[in-house]
Design a protein around this motif. Structure first.
Motif, short mmCIF file in Angstrom:
data_model
loop_
_atom_site.label_atom_id
_atom_site.label_comp_id
_atom_site.label_asym_id
_atom_site.label_seq_id
_atom_site.Cartn_x
_atom_site.Cartn_y
_atom_site.Cartn_z
N HIS A 35 0.82 -1.21 0.00
CA HIS A 35 0.00 0.00 0.00
C HIS A 35 0.86 1.26 0.00
CE1 HIS A 35 -3.01 -2.97 1.53
NE2 HIS A 35 -3.75 -2.33 0.63
N LEU A 44 -2.81 4.29 1.66
CA LEU A 44 -3.99 4.27 2.53
C LEU A 44 -4.33 5.67 3.04
CD1 LEU A 44 -3.41 0.99 4.55
CD2 LEU A 44 -5.20 1.42 2.85
N ASN A 47 -6.13 6.98 -0.24
CA ASN A 47 -7.41 6.29 -0.48
C ASN A 47 -7.60 5.25 0.61
OD1 ASN A 47 -9.70 5.03 -1.47
ND2 ASN A 47 -8.60 3.91 -3.07
N LYS A 48 -8.50 5.52 1.53
CA LYS A 48 -8.70 4.63 2.67
C LYS A 48 -9.17 3.24 2.28
CE LYS A 48 -9.62 8.36 5.97
NZ LYS A 48 -10.59 8.96 6.92
N LYS A 49 -9.75 3.12 1.08
CA LYS A 49 -10.19 1.79 0.63
C LYS A 49 -9.00 0.90 0.31
CE LYS A 49 -14.61 3.36 -1.29
NZ LYS A 49 -15.40 3.55 -2.55
N GLY A 50 -7.89 1.51 -0.06
CA GLY A 50 -6.66 0.75 -0.27
C GLY A 50 -6.53 0.03 -1.59
N TYR A 51 -7.47 0.27 -2.51
CA TYR A 51 -7.34 -0.40 -3.80
C TYR A 51 -7.46 0.59 -4.95
CZ TYR A 51 -12.52 -0.60 -3.21
OH TYR A 51 -13.84 -0.31 -2.98
N TYR A 54 -7.96 4.75 -8.42
CA TYR A 54 -8.33 5.92 -7.63
C TYR A 54 -8.01 7.14 -8.48
CZ TYR A 54 -8.47 9.31 -3.78
OH TYR A 54 -8.78 10.37 -2.96
N SER A 64 -13.29 6.64 -6.42
CA SER A 64 -12.52 5.47 -6.03
C SER A 64 -13.14 4.14 -6.46
CB SER A 64 -12.32 5.46 -4.51
OG SER A 64 -13.57 5.45 -3.84
N GLU A 65 -14.10 4.17 -7.37
CA GLU A 65 -14.68 2.94 -7.90
C GLU A 65 -14.57 2.96 -9.42
OE1 GLU A 65 -15.60 0.30 -6.30
OE2 GLU A 65 -15.39 1.16 -4.29
#
Length: 203
Positions: A35, A44, A47-51, A54, A64-65
């Motif tokens: 990460h 992180l 982007n707190k989602k981590g994937y 972004y 972020s999707e």
């Protein structure tokens, strides 16, 4: 605009779309195991989602999707026809395919990235499900050059990206002749070549 990506991940669809549209955007490589970005930043914290993907649009806006990012990018340049006009039936067909790819192919094929989570029986069941979903795509491509007919759209950028995982995961799709032709056709698009080279996926 800045796109955070990981080579060959689902973020490739966004990268292809940016290339197809000719958008000036910075790209930042992310190591999804640690990460961290290529410059050592804590992803992180970004982007707190981590994937990925972004997309940082400006100092106050981000997405972020993947499916949302694809539609946002395509709507920036409607003249490029990467998405049908809002409010048309064709736009809902596009969303139907984006949903199908996301829920039925992305999630299923993506499980092979964590093989330890699958038992031998689980692998067989998931593979059977993937094959059934691929047959739907194969049938669609029997009389259509692309998912929405004769025009390349963001749905094709997304589908191509997910289908590319089959080779990585040793999922044999050679029986699907229409899909095989489709993959080769899209792989040869200049925008796809550019995005893949920038991600180090091509020599």
């Amino acid at each position: 605009m800045k796109l955070y990506y990981s080579p060959g991940a689902c973020s490739l669809a966004s990268h292809i779309t940016i290339s197809e549209l000719g958008i000036e955007a910075d790209t930042v490589k992310v190591d999804l195991k640690t990460h961290t970005t290529e410059s050592g930043e804590d992803f992180l914290a970004i982007n707190k989602k981590g994937y990925v993907p972004y997309l940082k649009i400006d100092e106050t806006k981000n997405l972020s999707e993947g499916v949302a990012i694809l539609q946002y990018l395509a709507d920036l340049h409607p003249e490029k026809d990467l998405t049908p006009e809002v409010g048309t039936f064709e736009r809902y067909q596009l969303q139907e395919w984006l949903t199908f790819i996301s829920s039925e192919l992305h999630k299923a094929i993506g499980t092979f990235f964590t093989p330890d989570a699958l038992s031998e029986v689980g692998v067989e069941q998931v593979t059977k499900r993937i094959k059934a979903r691929l047959q739907i795509v194969e049938t669609r491509l029997t009389s259509n050059e692309f998912l929405l007919g004769g025009t390349f759209t963001i749905a094709d950028a997304y589908l191509f990206t997910i289908l590319s995982w089959c080779k990585m995961m040793s999922i044999d799709i050679s029986e699907y002749t229409n899909i095989t032709v489709y993959i080769e056709k899209i792989a040869n698009r200049p925008s796809v070549q550019t995005a893949m080279k920038e991600e180090g996926l091509l020599g």
